[in-house]
Design a protein around this motif. Structure first.
Motif, mmCIF file in Angstrom:
data_model
loop_
_atom_site.group_PDB
_atom_site.id
_atom_site.type_symbol
_atom_site.label_atom_id
_atom_site.label_comp_id
_atom_site.label_asym_id
_atom_site.label_seq_id
_atom_site.Cartn_x
_atom_site.Cartn_y
_atom_site.Cartn_z
ATOM 1 N N GLY A 26 0.783 -1.228 0.000
ATOM 2 C CA GLY A 26 0.000 0.000 0.000
ATOM 3 C C GLY A 26 0.812 1.274 0.000
ATOM 4 N N ILE A 27 2.131 1.162 -0.122
ATOM 5 C CA ILE A 27 2.991 2.350 -0.191
ATOM 6 C C ILE A 27 3.978 2.191 -1.337
ATOM 7 C CG2 ILE A 27 2.866 2.933 2.262
ATOM 8 C CD1 ILE A 27 5.642 1.620 2.605
ATOM 9 N N ALA A 28 4.502 3.328 -1.798
ATOM 10 C CA ALA A 28 5.584 3.306 -2.790
ATOM 11 C C ALA A 28 6.871 3.050 -2.022
ATOM 12 C CB ALA A 28 5.624 4.629 -3.533
ATOM 13 N N PHE A 29 7.134 1.806 -1.780
ATOM 14 C CA PHE A 29 8.168 1.376 -0.844
ATOM 15 C C PHE A 29 9.510 2.042 -1.114
ATOM 16 C CE2 PHE A 29 9.637 -1.542 2.324
ATOM 17 C CZ PHE A 29 10.920 -1.904 1.966
ATOM 18 N N ASN A 30 9.883 2.164 -2.363
ATOM 19 C CA ASN A 30 11.197 2.711 -2.721
ATOM 20 C C ASN A 30 11.438 4.107 -2.157
ATOM 21 O OD1 ASN A 30 11.159 0.420 -4.248
ATOM 22 N ND2 ASN A 30 11.789 1.412 -6.153
ATOM 23 N N PHE A 31 10.361 4.841 -1.901
ATOM 24 C CA PHE A 31 10.492 6.227 -1.463
ATOM 25 C C PHE A 31 10.515 6.384 0.062
ATOM 26 C CE2 PHE A 31 10.304 8.318 -5.474
ATOM 27 C CZ PHE A 31 9.538 7.502 -6.302
ATOM 28 N N TYR A 32 10.336 5.281 0.756
ATOM 29 C CA TYR A 32 10.201 5.343 2.211
ATOM 30 C C TYR A 32 11.493 4.945 2.919
ATOM 31 C CZ TYR A 32 5.199 6.184 2.201
ATOM 32 O OH TYR A 32 3.968 6.754 2.058
ATOM 33 N N THR A 33 11.850 5.719 3.931
ATOM 34 C CA THR A 33 12.867 5.284 4.874
ATOM 35 C C THR A 33 12.223 4.247 5.783
ATOM 36 O OG1 THR A 33 14.087 7.359 4.846
ATOM 37 C CG2 THR A 33 14.306 6.001 6.811
ATOM 38 N N MET A 34 12.892 3.132 5.936
ATOM 39 C CA MET A 34 12.357 2.057 6.754
ATOM 40 C C MET A 34 13.142 1.968 8.064
ATOM 41 S SD MET A 34 9.902 1.076 4.898
ATOM 42 C CE MET A 34 9.360 -0.325 5.895
ATOM 43 N N ALA A 35 12.471 1.517 9.097
ATOM 44 C CA ALA A 35 13.127 1.478 10.404
ATOM 45 C C ALA A 35 12.545 0.363 11.260
ATOM 46 C CB ALA A 35 12.959 2.814 11.119
ATOM 47 N N TRP A 36 13.336 -0.040 12.221
ATOM 48 C CA TRP A 36 12.879 -0.929 13.286
ATOM 49 C C TRP A 36 13.016 -0.181 14.612
ATOM 50 C CZ3 TRP A 36 10.527 -5.556 12.811
ATOM 51 C CH2 TRP A 36 10.615 -6.200 11.571
ATOM 52 N N TYR A 37 11.947 -0.225 15.384
ATOM 53 C CA TYR A 37 11.917 0.300 16.742
ATOM 54 C C TYR A 37 11.666 -0.867 17.693
ATOM 55 C CZ TYR A 37 11.221 5.117 14.990
ATOM 56 O OH TYR A 37 11.360 6.341 14.384
ATOM 57 N N ARG A 38 11.898 -0.610 18.956
ATOM 58 C CA ARG A 38 11.520 -1.605 19.958
ATOM 59 C C ARG A 38 11.019 -0.911 21.220
ATOM 60 N NH1 ARG A 38 17.522 -4.072 21.376
ATOM 61 N NH2 ARG A 38 18.306 -2.277 22.588
ATOM 62 N N GLN A 39 10.201 -1.646 21.932
ATOM 63 C CA GLN A 39 9.685 -1.117 23.188
ATOM 64 C C GLN A 39 9.619 -2.243 24.213
ATOM 65 O OE1 GLN A 39 5.913 0.961 22.969
ATOM 66 N NE2 GLN A 39 6.372 2.075 24.850
ATOM 67 N N ALA A 40 10.357 -2.064 25.285
ATOM 68 C CA ALA A 40 10.339 -3.023 26.379
ATOM 69 C C ALA A 40 9.291 -2.572 27.391
ATOM 70 C CB ALA A 40 11.714 -3.106 27.021
ATOM 71 N N PRO A 41 8.781 -3.493 28.188
ATOM 72 C CA PRO A 41 7.762 -3.122 29.185
ATOM 73 C C PRO A 41 8.267 -2.028 30.114
ATOM 74 C CG PRO A 41 7.903 -5.499 28.979
ATOM 75 C CD PRO A 41 9.035 -4.933 28.169
#
Length: 115
Positions: A26-41
């Motif tokens: 659903g997005i023009a993937f090539n144009f997006y910066t991608m990232a991983w986040y995390r959240q601990a309790p």
């Protein structure tokens, strides 16, 4: 409709490895910066790794040398290879896609590092 679907989480022993994957649609993937986040309790969400549209990576200091972020613009996926995992890496990991002021999130995948 934008969808980011994470997979690959689970339980792993300290020192082990896991590979997370995020499939975007659903997005023009090539144009997006991608990232991983995390959240601990009980903690704030933190940025783990980003990869630019030209595949330039950046990492949280505590994961440098242990985690590697990849993107495949032909498959619209971004992966996070995690090695030498530590108990403090335990968290829910979220995939993010960002372009200008737009940012989308996945539902998260749990990573638990424990013996």
């Amino acid at each position: 409709q934008v969808q980011l679907v994470e997979s690959g989480g689970g339980l792993v022993q300290p020192g082990g490895s896991l590979r997370l994957s995020c499939a975007a649609s659903g997005i023009a993937f090539n144009f997006y910066t991608m990232a991983w986040y995390r959240q601990a309790p009980g903690k704030q969400r933190e940025l783990v790794a980003t990869i630019s549209t030209v595949s330039t990576p950046n990492y949280l200091d505590s994961v440098k040398g242990r985690f590697t972020i990849f993107r495949d613009n032909t498959k619209n996926t971004v992966d996070l290879q995690m090695s030498s995992l530590k108990p403090e890496d335990t968290a829910t990991y979220y995939c993010s896609a960002r372009f200008s002021i737009k940012e989308y999130w996945g539902q998260g995948t749990q990573v638990t590092v424990s013996s």
